[in-house]
Design a protein around this motif. Structure first.
Motif, PDB file in Angstrom:
ATOM      1  N   ASP A  22      -5.604  -6.945   2.646  1.00 51.53           N
ATOM      2  CA  ASP A  22      -5.267  -6.641   1.254  1.00 51.53           C
ATOM      3  C   ASP A  22      -6.284  -7.229   0.283  1.00 51.53           C
ATOM      4  N   GLU A  23      -6.760  -8.430   0.558  1.00 49.68           N
ATOM      5  CA  GLU A  23      -7.770  -9.040  -0.312  1.00 49.68           C
ATOM      6  C   GLU A  23      -9.056  -8.217  -0.320  1.00 49.68           C
ATOM      7  N   LYS A  24      -9.444  -7.753   0.852  1.00 49.85           N
ATOM      8  CA  LYS A  24     -10.653  -6.921   0.939  1.00 49.85           C
ATOM      9  C   LYS A  24     -10.451  -5.589   0.215  1.00 49.85           C
ATOM     10  N   LEU A  25      -9.265  -5.002   0.385  1.00 50.21           N
ATOM     11  CA  LEU A  25      -8.985  -3.723  -0.263  1.00 50.21           C
ATOM     12  C   LEU A  25      -8.913  -3.858  -1.784  1.00 50.21           C
ATOM     13  N   LYS A  26      -8.414  -4.980  -2.270  1.00 52.51           N
ATOM     14  CA  LYS A  26      -8.353  -5.203  -3.723  1.00 52.51           C
ATOM     15  C   LYS A  26      -9.744  -5.174  -4.340  1.00 52.51           C
ATOM     16  N   ALA A  27     -10.734  -5.613  -3.583  1.00 52.98           N
ATOM     17  CA  ALA A  27     -12.108  -5.625  -4.081  1.00 52.98           C
ATOM     18  C   ALA A  27     -12.708  -4.216  -4.111  1.00 52.98           C
ATOM     19  N   VAL A  28     -12.147  -3.293  -3.327  1.00 54.24           N
ATOM     20  CA  VAL A  28     -12.687  -1.938  -3.203  1.00 54.24           C
ATOM     21  C   VAL A  28     -11.930  -0.946  -4.088  1.00 54.24           C
ATOM     22  N   LEU A  29     -10.614  -1.087  -4.138  1.00 50.22           N
ATOM     23  CA  LEU A  29      -9.770  -0.141  -4.855  1.00 50.22           C
ATOM     24  C   LEU A  29      -9.512  -0.603  -6.283  1.00 50.22           C
ATOM     25  N   SER A  30      -9.195   0.363  -7.138  1.00 55.88           N
ATOM     26  CA  SER A  30      -8.754   0.001  -8.485  1.00 55.88           C
ATOM     27  C   SER A  30      -7.350  -0.590  -8.367  1.00 55.88           C
ATOM     28  N   GLU A  31      -6.901  -1.224  -9.424  1.00 58.29           N
ATOM     29  CA  GLU A  31      -5.569  -1.826  -9.415  1.00 58.29           C
ATOM     30  C   GLU A  31      -4.498  -0.753  -9.163  1.00 58.29           C
ATOM     31  N   GLU A  32      -4.655   0.389  -9.807  1.00 65.77           N
ATOM     32  CA  GLU A  32      -3.693   1.490  -9.648  1.00 65.77           C
ATOM     33  C   GLU A  32      -3.723   2.039  -8.219  1.00 65.77           C
ATOM     34  N   GLN A  33      -4.907   2.203  -7.654  1.00 64.42           N
ATOM     35  CA  GLN A  33      -5.022   2.701  -6.283  1.00 64.42           C
ATOM     36  C   GLN A  33      -4.378   1.731  -5.292  1.00 64.42           C
ATOM     37  N   PHE A  34      -4.584   0.441  -5.529  1.00 61.62           N
ATOM     38  CA  PHE A  34      -4.006  -0.554  -4.633  1.00 61.62           C
ATOM     39  C   PHE A  34      -2.482  -0.525  -4.709  1.00 61.62           C
ATOM     40  N   LYS A  35      -1.933  -0.386  -5.905  1.00 62.84           N
ATOM     41  CA  LYS A  35      -0.475  -0.287  -6.056  1.00 62.84           C
ATOM     42  C   LYS A  35       0.058   0.947  -5.339  1.00 62.84           C
ATOM     43  N   GLN A  36      -0.655   2.068  -5.476  1.00 65.94           N
ATOM     44  CA  GLN A  36      -0.246   3.298  -4.786  1.00 65.94           C
ATOM     45  C   GLN A  36      -0.262   3.097  -3.268  1.00 65.94           C
ATOM     46  N   LEU A  37      -1.292   2.426  -2.788  1.00 66.10           N
ATOM     47  CA  LEU A  37      -1.404   2.156  -1.359  1.00 66.10           C
ATOM     48  C   LEU A  37      -0.207   1.344  -0.877  1.00 66.10           C
ATOM     49  N   GLN A  38       0.135   0.303  -1.603  1.00 70.02           N
ATOM     50  CA  GLN A  38       1.266  -0.529  -1.213  1.00 70.02           C
ATOM     51  C   GLN A  38       2.568   0.274  -1.198  1.00 70.02           C
ATOM     52  N   GLU A  39       2.762   1.124  -2.207  1.00 67.79           N
ATOM     53  CA  GLU A  39       3.963   1.946  -2.264  1.00 67.79           C
ATOM     54  C   GLU A  39       4.014   2.911  -1.077  1.00 67.79           C
ATOM     55  N   LYS A  40       2.902   3.521  -0.758  1.00 71.51           N
ATOM     56  CA  LYS A  40       2.854   4.474   0.359  1.00 71.51           C
ATOM     57  C   LYS A  40       3.107   3.768   1.690  1.00 71.51           C
ATOM     58  N   GLU A  41       2.588   2.562   1.849  1.00 70.15           N
ATOM     59  CA  GLU A  41       2.825   1.814   3.080  1.00 70.15           C
ATOM     60  C   GLU A  41       4.301   1.445   3.215  1.00 70.15           C
ATOM     61  N   LYS A  42       4.932   1.076   2.097  1.00 76.09           N
ATOM     62  CA  LYS A  42       6.370   0.769   2.137  1.00 76.09           C
ATOM     63  C   LYS A  42       7.173   2.012   2.517  1.00 76.09           C
ATOM     64  N   GLN A  43       6.786   3.161   1.981  1.00 77.69           N
ATOM     65  CA  GLN A  43       7.469   4.409   2.322  1.00 77.69           C
ATOM     66  C   GLN A  43       7.324   4.707   3.812  1.00 77.69           C
ATOM     67  N   MET A  44       6.127   4.508   4.337  1.00 73.08           N
ATOM     68  CA  MET A  44       5.897   4.781   5.761  1.00 73.08           C
ATOM     69  C   MET A  44       6.726   3.843   6.626  1.00 73.08           C
ATOM     70  N   GLN A  45       6.844   2.584   6.220  1.00 73.17           N
ATOM     71  CA  GLN A  45       7.655   1.641   6.988  1.00 73.17           C
ATOM     72  C   GLN A  45       9.120   2.056   6.967  1.00 73.17           C
ATOM     73  N   GLY A  46       9.572   2.533   5.810  1.00 70.72           N
ATOM     74  CA  GLY A  46      10.950   2.990   5.697  1.00 70.72           C
ATOM     75  C   GLY A  46      11.213   4.214   6.545  1.00 70.72           C
ATOM     76  N   ASN A  47      10.216   5.077   6.695  1.00 73.26           N
ATOM     77  CA  ASN A  47      10.367   6.297   7.483  1.00 73.26           C
ATOM     78  C   ASN A  47      10.441   6.019   8.987  1.00 73.26           C
ATOM     79  N   ARG A  48       9.911   4.883   9.408  1.00 72.26           N
ATOM     80  CA  ARG A  48       9.929   4.574  10.845  1.00 72.26           C
ATOM     81  C   ARG A  48      11.315   4.201  11.316  1.00 72.26           C
ATOM     82  N   GLY A  49      12.111   3.634  10.436  1.00 68.36           N
ATOM     83  CA  GLY A  49      13.470   3.269  10.803  1.00 68.36           C
ATOM     84  C   GLY A  49      13.496   2.026  11.671  1.00 68.36           C
TER      85      GLY A  49
END
Length: 122
Positions: free
Chosen positions: A90-117
């Motif tokens: 996450d620290e490395k990605l924060k340096a590459v992505l914009s703040e908004e992109q990083f937030k979107q990434l985190q939200e998408k990862e949470k959604q994927m975790q929820g989909n796994r059950g």
């Protein structure tokens, strides 16, 4: 003759299991690449960001696999190590992505975790 038939049967069954495992591993790799491409598209990464994102993701996945092999069955130690590796990623990605992109990434990862059950019975 019976021993020879038995030997061939054992060899055949062993090879079938190995082929199935190789297919599953190849499919998992293809799925991960497809997920990376989808994430690049959804986050609207430019070429430079996309290349860095792929590099960081591949490095993270490689480290995770290595740690899984080292840890064996110690689930608690594995959980702690994965948490550390994710924080580093996450620290490395924060340096590459914009703040908004990083937030979107985190939200998408949470959604994927929820989909796994729930993952019981392993």
């Amino acid at each position: 003759m019976k021993k020879l038939i038995g030997l061939f049967l054992i060899l055949f069954l062993s090879s079938t299991v190995l082929i199935a495992q190789e297919n599953r591993t190849a499919k998992r790799g293809a799925d991960m690449k497809a997920m990376q491409e989808r994430m690049i598209s959804e986050l609207k990464l430019d070429e430079k960001q996309a290349a860095e994102y792929q590099k960081i993701s591949d490095e993270f996945r490689s480290k995770m696999q290595s740690e899984r092999e080292k840890m064996g069955g110690d689930r608690q130690a594995m959980f702690e190590k994965m948490k550390t590796l994710r924080a580093e990623r996450d620290e490395k990605l924060k340096a590459v992505l914009s703040e908004e992109q990083f937030k979107q990434l985190q939200e998408k990862e949470k959604q994927m975790q929820g989909n796994r059950g729930p993952r019981g019975g392993r």
